[in-house]
Design a protein around this motif. Structure first.
Motif: not given
Lengths: 199, 397
Positions: B278, B280-281, B284
């Protein structure tokens, strides 16, 4: 293809009641996608693990690896496996949805009534009387396999054959469920054939 | 050559599969959610004769660890699993296991501690084990839980320290995902044969009698602890060695930490366990807004990868340290203090701020982590001020 389905990751939210196989169905849906080479995730939201309490499950099916562990908040597809939830948690069911969200509902209500209760006059809506199918086929209100058939027909996010394969493998692996496999495969097919798109 | 297959498994199913492939000599079992199901799956393998494991049903977690200590001292390849209050109840014996330098695998299916009672995930249980001189790995998902268990056996036996593999209760233990399995033969070759002589001084080597758990008076206790201290520092090299060997059979190269988009990152988030995906998202999404952010995952929690952390943060301006447990000490969560101490010799001193999140199974979303990054940026730029080093990320006040 429906707008909701034209993207690399499809997010599904299930609403059911404990004891009706909703968690199992959500897991089977993502497993069926995984055996077809896709990425899948099914995350149950556990409450107190009591039969009859509302259960929410998030499923994601994707062309790409799935990183997030957040529950699905803006579903592309909402699946309701127990019609009584329409009266008790309708706000939870429609939370985060928009006009593109596809609804699949296990109920014997006419579609107009479902549209009216949920306040979704224009959404794509599919109706299946999965509880009746389950009662016909094996005498218990466990509508999950019939609902899975309906999901395959309504959305195409998994195909009927991979669901058959997944259900066969999981039922055969369980000494409790093995005897119920033929009836559940029948329920799956009936769900697929009997679900209909509301006007 | 290893053959691999991708299947759909929950974290508990993947862990049970690793246990089957390793074919432990002894498994001590006592049920507690969300771990119960794991040993349920494994019990089927035992009942079907698919493993040779002696499954010992005990009357509590303290006894589970006592059974492991006895079995491991005798030379058996030994495992148990628990969660939350079960880990708490076992703590006394965790110190005994490591003090006796016994290779034991403990799976901690992370769960909150009471009160109030919660069966859901946080890392409070594992934080009870952080000073026990058990090696500790945190898995992000079912795939890593499976891999970590295979590696744990080998790390533990090489280091002669017990090892904990952590994976998040429900979020990982009960969720389905893609898991790539190795074939049985590859796993067996990797972990090597069992047998009492794979460890030094097995209790059942009756030609060479030894005593375990003797008393140490004030004249020797310190020396025993010092030896333990010195040897625990050798664990880093052993872990690296096993990670390298595992890469050869699996194609998956683990490191003490995993870095994501840290190369040019001004602000870096650090977490352990399932929240890293989560995070990492969230990175992004912030990158898409032009923010230079990155993320670091702690895979090896004990011993703590202080050098790797210092290096990863050597250019950062601000750090979001995410703790899934509170220390209630006026400083911050356990991970926060470890990260802060790791920067003791660093020239670059980024602003560190601690966020407590995900307690008792509270759902975690990208947006909350994005807010944490924003808060740290504002603190670092002097726009915000702070009274405390730690704050709760998701709370209804």
């Amino acid at each position: 293809m429906a707008v909701a389905l034209n993207k690399p990751t499809i997010e599904v939210r299930w609403h059911g009641r404990g004891g009706q196989g909703t968690v199992t169905a959500a897991k089977m849906l993502s497993s069926a996608a995984i055996i077809r080479g896709k990425y899948g995730q099914a995350m149950p939201e556990f409450g107190l693990e009591r039969s009859g309490t509302p259960v929410k499950v998030s499923t994601r099916i994707s062309e790409n690896p799935i990183n997030t562990r957040a529950p699905v908040e803006e579903p592309d597809i909402v699946i309701i496996t127990d019609p009584s939830l329409l009266f008790t948690i309708k706000d939870v069911i429609v939370k985060g949805t928009d006009e593109n969200t596809i609804f699949i509902v296990n109920t014997n209500f006419p579609p107009e009534k479902v549209r009216q209760i949920l306040g979704i006059p224009n959404n794509e809506l599919w109706i299946v009387n999965a509880s009746q199918i389950a009662l016909d086929e094996f005498g218990r209100n466990i509508p999950n396999t019939a609902v899975l058939g309906a999901v395959a027909k309504a959305t195409g996010i998994v195909d009927l054959d991979s669901l058959k394969q997944e259900i066969t493998e999981s039922f055969e692996a369980s000494s409790k469920l093995r005897a119920l496999l033929p009836q559940n495969l029948k329920a799956l097919e009936r769900g697929y054939n009997e679900v209909y798109k509301a006007d | 050559m290893a053959t691999k297959k991708v299947v759909a498994l929950t974290g508990n199913q993947a862990a049970a599969e690793a246990m089957r492939q390793i074919n432990f000599d002894v498994a001590a079992v006592y049920p507690i959610s969300p771990q119960t199901e794991l040993m349920g799956f494994f019990a089927e393998y035992v009942a079907n004769g698919e493993v040779d494991t002696d499954m010992v049903a005990v009357e509590g977690e303290h006894s589970a660890m006592a059974a492991c200590i006895g079995a491991a001292a005798a030379g058996a390849r030994t495992i148990t699993a628990s969660a939350g209050p079960g880990i708490a109840y076992m703590v006394e014996n965790l110190y005994i296991a490591s003090g006796m330098r016994l290779p034991i695998v403990l799976l901690d299916v992370n769960r909150a501690l009471s009160a109030p009672l919660s069966i859901h995930c946080d890392h409070a249980d594992s934080m009870l084990t952080r000073d026990t001189s058990w090696i500790s790995l945190f898995a992000e998902n079912a795939q890593e839980a499976y891999h970590h268990i295979l590696m744990a056996v080998k790390i533990s036996e090489k280091a002669m320290f017990p090892i904990i593999v952590n994976y998040d209760g429900y979020i990982v233990s009960h969720s389905i995902e893609n898991v790539e399995l190795l074939d049985d033969e590859t796993v067996q070759n990797f972990v090597g044969p069992s047998g009492i002589h794979r460890i030094p001084y097995p209790l059942l080597d009756i030609d060479h009698p030894v005593t375990y758990g003797a008393t140490a008076q004030p004249d020797y206790y310190t020396e025993c602890k010092y030896q333990q201290h010195v040897d625990f520092l050798k664990v880093y090299d052993i872990v690296r060695e096993v990670f390298d060997e595992f890469a050869e059979i699996s194609g998956k190269k683990y490191d003490f930490i995993e870095e994501y988009q840290t190369e040019d990152a001004e602000y870096i988030g650090i977490s352990m366990g399932s929240s890293f995906g989560t995070l990492k998202d969230a990175v992004d999404k912030l990158r898409a807004q032009g923010k230079k952010v990155g993320a670091v995952k702690i895979t090896l929690f004990r011993p703590f990868p202080r050098k790797e952390i210092a290096k990863a943060l050597s250019k950062a301006k601000g750090v979001v340290v995410l703790d899934r447990a509170d220390s209630f000490d006026g400083i911050g969560g356990p991970l926060f203090k470890d990260v802060a101490a790791s920067l003791s010799d660093s020239e670059n001193k980024p602003l560190l701020h601690n966020f407590i999140y995900g307690l008792g199974g509270r759902e975690v979303h990208e947006e909350e982590f994005m807010k944490a990054f924003e808060r740290v940026e504002r603190l670092e730029k002097g726009i915000d001020t702070r009274e405390n080093l730690v704050e709760y990320l998701q709370v209804r006040e």
